[in-house]
Design a protein around this motif. Structure first.
Motif, mmCIF file in Angstrom:
data_model
loop_
_atom_site.group_PDB
_atom_site.id
_atom_site.type_symbol
_atom_site.label_atom_id
_atom_site.label_comp_id
_atom_site.label_asym_id
_atom_site.label_seq_id
_atom_site.Cartn_x
_atom_site.Cartn_y
_atom_site.Cartn_z
ATOM 1 N N ILE A 132 -19.077 59.269 34.070
ATOM 2 C CA ILE A 132 -19.430 59.969 32.831
ATOM 3 C C ILE A 132 -18.198 60.141 31.941
ATOM 4 C CG2 ILE A 132 -20.158 62.212 31.898
ATOM 5 C CD1 ILE A 132 -22.215 62.294 34.189
ATOM 6 N N GLU A 133 -17.070 60.476 32.534
ATOM 7 C CA GLU A 133 -15.838 60.603 31.749
ATOM 8 C C GLU A 133 -15.480 59.270 31.092
ATOM 9 O OE1 GLU A 133 -14.040 63.251 30.752
ATOM 10 O OE2 GLU A 133 -15.702 64.345 31.687
ATOM 11 N N GLY A 134 -15.669 58.169 31.819
ATOM 12 C CA GLY A 134 -15.407 56.844 31.254
ATOM 13 C C GLY A 134 -16.323 56.531 30.084
ATOM 14 N N LEU A 135 -17.610 56.882 30.233
ATOM 15 C CA LEU A 135 -18.544 56.680 29.123
ATOM 16 C C LEU A 135 -18.116 57.484 27.893
ATOM 17 C CD1 LEU A 135 -21.952 56.809 31.042
ATOM 18 C CD2 LEU A 135 -20.861 54.782 30.058
ATOM 19 N N ASP A 148 -15.074 58.577 27.163
ATOM 20 C CA ASP A 148 -13.831 58.006 26.627
ATOM 21 C C ASP A 148 -14.092 56.755 25.790
ATOM 22 O OD1 ASP A 148 -12.395 60.005 27.886
ATOM 23 O OD2 ASP A 148 -11.676 58.724 29.525
ATOM 24 N N ASP A 149 -15.105 55.984 26.187
ATOM 25 C CA ASP A 149 -15.435 54.753 25.464
ATOM 26 C C ASP A 149 -16.410 54.989 24.312
ATOM 27 O OD1 ASP A 149 -13.806 53.331 27.169
ATOM 28 O OD2 ASP A 149 -15.444 52.639 28.458
ATOM 29 N N GLY A 150 -16.801 56.252 24.095
ATOM 30 C CA GLY A 150 -17.727 56.572 23.018
ATOM 31 C C GLY A 150 -19.143 56.081 23.263
ATOM 32 N N LEU A 151 -19.493 55.885 24.521
ATOM 33 C CA LEU A 151 -20.827 55.400 24.869
ATOM 34 C C LEU A 151 -21.758 56.564 25.210
ATOM 35 C CD1 LEU A 151 -19.722 52.408 27.104
ATOM 36 C CD2 LEU A 151 -20.604 52.317 24.765
#
Length: 69
Positions: free
Chosen positions: A47-50, A52-55
């Motif tokens: 979720i943090e990656g999503l 960070d990527d604005g997804l």
């Protein structure tokens, strides 16, 4: 706060876990409890990656039930 179904399966010598609503997000553990803990951490990281990527963060839509035959 987000809610996702996770599936935990017994494998050869360990347990594996995944969420149908988060493709590619998986975890393993020597015990069921360890696999569940590791999956919790994997989902948080995913979720943090999503973010960070604005997804967009997918909505947890999966459910499960038992069937007696």
């Amino acid at each position: 706060m987000f809610r996702f179904l996770i599936i935990i399966e017994k494998a050869d010598g360990n347990y594996s876990a995944y969420s149908p609503d988060l493709p590619g997000c998986v975890a393993t553990g020597k015990t069921r409890e360890e696999a569940e803990k590791n999956m919790h951490e994997a989902i948080a990281f995913h979720i943090e990656g999503l973010k960070d990527d604005g997804l967009p963060i997918p909505e947890g839509k999966s459910s499960a039930s038992w069937v007696l035959v």
